[in-house]
Design a protein around this motif. Structure first.
Motif, PDB file in Angstrom:
ATOM      1  N   LEU A  11      63.427  27.411  62.264  1.00  0.00           N
ATOM      2  CA  LEU A  11      64.708  28.014  61.886  1.00  0.00           C
ATOM      3  C   LEU A  11      64.904  27.990  60.373  1.00  0.00           C
ATOM      4  CD1 LEU A  11      67.093  26.744  64.706  1.00  0.00           C
ATOM      5  CD2 LEU A  11      66.250  29.079  64.326  1.00  0.00           C
ATOM      6  N   ILE A  12      64.504  26.893  59.745  1.00  0.00           N
ATOM      7  CA  ILE A  12      64.556  26.833  58.280  1.00  0.00           C
ATOM      8  C   ILE A  12      63.663  27.929  57.700  1.00  0.00           C
ATOM      9  CG2 ILE A  12      63.898  25.453  56.253  1.00  0.00           C
ATOM     10  CD1 ILE A  12      64.687  22.952  57.985  1.00  0.00           C
ATOM     11  N   GLY A  13      62.464  28.051  58.251  1.00  0.00           N
ATOM     12  CA  GLY A  13      61.544  29.091  57.805  1.00  0.00           C
ATOM     13  C   GLY A  13      62.086  30.491  58.035  1.00  0.00           C
ATOM     14  N   VAL A  14      62.733  30.695  59.171  1.00  0.00           N
ATOM     15  CA  VAL A  14      63.298  32.010  59.490  1.00  0.00           C
ATOM     16  C   VAL A  14      64.390  32.383  58.491  1.00  0.00           C
ATOM     17  CG1 VAL A  14      64.781  33.214  61.163  1.00  0.00           C
ATOM     18  CG2 VAL A  14      62.695  32.098  61.924  1.00  0.00           C
ATOM     19  N   VAL A  15      65.237  31.418  58.152  1.00  0.00           N
ATOM     20  CA  VAL A  15      66.297  31.685  57.180  1.00  0.00           C
ATOM     21  C   VAL A  15      65.679  32.098  55.840  1.00  0.00           C
ATOM     22  CG1 VAL A  15      68.157  30.631  55.825  1.00  0.00           C
ATOM     23  CG2 VAL A  15      68.036  30.257  58.292  1.00  0.00           C
ATOM     24  N   VAL A  16      64.682  31.351  55.397  1.00  0.00           N
ATOM     25  CA  VAL A  16      63.996  31.686  54.143  1.00  0.00           C
ATOM     26  C   VAL A  16      63.329  33.057  54.268  1.00  0.00           C
ATOM     27  CG1 VAL A  16      62.049  31.044  52.650  1.00  0.00           C
ATOM     28  CG2 VAL A  16      63.660  29.293  53.433  1.00  0.00           C
ATOM     29  N   ASP A  17      62.628  33.276  55.373  1.00  0.00           N
ATOM     30  CA  ASP A  17      61.896  34.521  55.617  1.00  0.00           C
ATOM     31  C   ASP A  17      62.826  35.725  55.609  1.00  0.00           C
ATOM     32  OD1 ASP A  17      60.373  36.614  56.658  1.00  0.00           O
ATOM     33  OD2 ASP A  17      59.582  35.458  58.321  1.00  0.00           O
ATOM     34  N   ILE A  18      63.851  35.716  56.448  1.00  0.00           N
ATOM     35  CA  ILE A  18      64.742  36.877  56.552  1.00  0.00           C
ATOM     36  C   ILE A  18      65.552  37.073  55.275  1.00  0.00           C
ATOM     37  CG2 ILE A  18      66.756  37.816  57.761  1.00  0.00           C
ATOM     38  CD1 ILE A  18      65.530  36.837  60.351  1.00  0.00           C
ATOM     39  N   ALA A  19      66.031  35.984  54.688  1.00  0.00           N
ATOM     40  CA  ALA A  19      66.819  36.114  53.457  1.00  0.00           C
ATOM     41  C   ALA A  19      65.980  36.739  52.346  1.00  0.00           C
ATOM     42  CB  ALA A  19      67.358  34.758  53.019  1.00  0.00           C
ATOM     43  N   PRO A  31      59.417  48.390  50.337  1.00  0.00           N
ATOM     44  CA  PRO A  31      59.297  48.851  51.725  1.00  0.00           C
ATOM     45  C   PRO A  31      59.465  47.653  52.673  1.00  0.00           C
ATOM     46  CG  PRO A  31      57.440  49.627  50.397  1.00  0.00           C
ATOM     47  CD  PRO A  31      58.206  48.667  49.551  1.00  0.00           C
ATOM     48  N   LEU A  32      60.050  47.897  53.821  1.00  0.00           N
ATOM     49  CA  LEU A  32      60.351  46.813  54.752  1.00  0.00           C
ATOM     50  C   LEU A  32      59.101  46.036  55.161  1.00  0.00           C
ATOM     51  CD1 LEU A  32      62.603  45.393  56.272  1.00  0.00           C
ATOM     52  CD2 LEU A  32      62.288  47.036  58.135  1.00  0.00           C
ATOM     53  N   TRP A  33      57.986  46.741  55.393  1.00  0.00           N
ATOM     54  CA  TRP A  33      56.767  46.048  55.812  1.00  0.00           C
ATOM     55  C   TRP A  33      56.279  45.092  54.726  1.00  0.00           C
ATOM     56  CZ3 TRP A  33      52.275  46.204  53.120  1.00  0.00           C
ATOM     57  CH2 TRP A  33      52.122  47.234  52.188  1.00  0.00           C
ATOM     58  N   LEU A  34      56.390  45.477  53.451  1.00  0.00           N
ATOM     59  CA  LEU A  34      55.946  44.623  52.352  1.00  0.00           C
ATOM     60  C   LEU A  34      56.897  43.434  52.173  1.00  0.00           C
ATOM     61  CD1 LEU A  34      54.042  43.999  50.027  1.00  0.00           C
ATOM     62  CD2 LEU A  34      55.362  45.590  48.605  1.00  0.00           C
ATOM     63  N   ALA A  35      58.192  43.706  52.256  1.00  0.00           N
ATOM     64  CA  ALA A  35      59.180  42.629  52.157  1.00  0.00           C
ATOM     65  C   ALA A  35      58.994  41.621  53.295  1.00  0.00           C
ATOM     66  CB  ALA A  35      60.590  43.205  52.179  1.00  0.00           C
ATOM     67  N   ALA A  36      58.714  42.126  54.508  1.00  0.00           N
ATOM     68  CA  ALA A  36      58.491  41.242  55.661  1.00  0.00           C
ATOM     69  C   ALA A  36      57.243  40.383  55.454  1.00  0.00           C
ATOM     70  CB  ALA A  36      58.370  42.065  56.942  1.00  0.00           C
ATOM     71  N   ALA A  37      56.205  40.967  54.895  1.00  0.00           N
ATOM     72  CA  ALA A  37      54.971  40.211  54.634  1.00  0.00           C
ATOM     73  C   ALA A  37      55.199  39.123  53.581  1.00  0.00           C
ATOM     74  CB  ALA A  37      53.856  41.151  54.193  1.00  0.00           C
ATOM     75  N   LEU A  38      55.931  39.440  52.521  1.00  0.00           N
ATOM     76  CA  LEU A  38      56.199  38.452  51.471  1.00  0.00           C
ATOM     77  C   LEU A  38      57.113  37.331  51.969  1.00  0.00           C
ATOM     78  CD1 LEU A  38      56.610  40.852  48.425  1.00  0.00           C
ATOM     79  CD2 LEU A  38      54.707  39.286  48.880  1.00  0.00           C
ATOM     80  N   GLY A  39      58.167  37.685  52.690  1.00  0.00           N
ATOM     81  CA  GLY A  39      59.057  36.672  53.249  1.00  0.00           C
ATOM     82  C   GLY A  39      58.308  35.749  54.196  1.00  0.00           C
ATOM     83  N   PHE A  40      57.461  36.337  55.023  1.00  0.00           N
ATOM     84  CA  PHE A  40      56.640  35.584  55.960  1.00  0.00           C
ATOM     85  C   PHE A  40      55.731  34.597  55.237  1.00  0.00           C
ATOM     86  CE2 PHE A  40      52.586  35.110  58.121  1.00  0.00           C
ATOM     87  CZ  PHE A  40      52.972  34.697  59.393  1.00  0.00           C
ATOM     88  N   THR A  41      55.100  35.048  54.171  1.00  0.00           N
ATOM     89  CA  THR A  41      54.148  34.213  53.439  1.00  0.00           C
ATOM     90  C   THR A  41      54.822  32.998  52.806  1.00  0.00           C
ATOM     91  OG1 THR A  41      52.778  36.154  53.015  1.00  0.00           O
ATOM     92  CG2 THR A  41      52.421  34.238  51.600  1.00  0.00           C
ATOM     93  N   VAL A  42      55.952  33.219  52.174  1.00  0.00           N
ATOM     94  CA  VAL A  42      56.687  32.108  51.553  1.00  0.00           C
ATOM     95  C   VAL A  42      57.146  31.111  52.611  1.00  0.00           C
ATOM     96  CG1 VAL A  42      58.775  31.494  50.265  1.00  0.00           C
ATOM     97  CG2 VAL A  42      57.366  33.417  49.517  1.00  0.00           C
ATOM     98  N   ALA A  43      57.721  31.609  53.688  1.00  0.00           N
ATOM     99  CA  ALA A  43      58.208  30.731  54.758  1.00  0.00           C
ATOM    100  C   ALA A  43      57.046  30.002  55.433  1.00  0.00           C
ATOM    101  CB  ALA A  43      59.003  31.537  55.772  1.00  0.00           C
TER     102      ALA A  43
END
Length: 133
Positions: A11-19, A31-43
Motif C-alpha cells: 500500500l505504501i508502494g501503491v501510494v508512491v506509484d500512483i502519486a 504518456p500514461l504508459w511511461l508515467a506508469a513504468a516510472l512510478g512502478f520502478t520507484v515504488a
C-alpha cells in the motif's frame, strides 16, 4: 501476519506509484504508459528494501546478487502485467478517459502477480541441504 505486512508495504508502494504516475501524467504531460513504468520502478525499489527487511524477515533474508536477479525477474513479470493492463484498459470504452481508474485497476492486477512472485520466487525460505549432500 506475513500477508498483512506485504499488504502494508504494498500500500505504501501503491501510494508512491500512483502519486508519481499521476503527477508525471497530469503535471508534466508524460504518456500514461511511461508515467506508469516510472512510478512502478520507484515504488518497486522502495518495496524491495521494505519487504526484505520487514515483510519476509523470517525467511532467512540475506542480500545477494541471486536474490536481486530473482527480484528483477519478478519485477519484469509484474511490470508486463501492469503495462498490459494499462494498454488493454485504455482501449476499453468505459474507462478510456479515466487514467486514475486505469492505473488503479492495473495496480490491483499486478499486486496479485507481485505477491506470488515475491513469496515463491524472491523471498522463499532457503532450502536446507540434506546430510547426504
Amino acid at each position: 501476519m506475513e500477508f498483512a505486512r506485504f499488504l502494508t508495504v504494498s500500500l505504501i508502494g501503491v501510494v508512491v506509484d500512483i502519486a508519481l504516475s499521476w503527477t508525471l501524467t497530469a503535471q508534466f504531460g508524460l504518456p500514461l504508459w511511461l508515467a506508469a513504468a516510472l512510478g512502478f520502478t520507484v515504488a518497486a525499489g522502495l518495496n524491495f528494501v521494505l519487504h526484505g527487511r520487514w515483510t519476509f524477515r523470517n525467511s532467512g533474508y540475506q542480500s545477494s546478487l541471486a536474490r536481486l536477479f530473482r527480484y528483477l525477474l519478478a519485477l519484469g513479470l509484474t511490470l508486463a502485467v501492469r503495462l498490459g493492463c494499462v494498454v488493454l484498459l485504455q482501449g476499453w470504452t468505459l474507462v478510456q478517459a479515466r487514467p486514475l481508474v486505469i492505473l488503479t485497476l492495473s495496480v490491483g492486477m499486478s499486486f496479485c502477480v507481485n505477491y506470488l512472485a515475491s513469496k515463491f520466487l524472491v523471498f522463499q525460505r532457503p532450502r536446507r541441504r540434506s546430510p547426504s549432500q
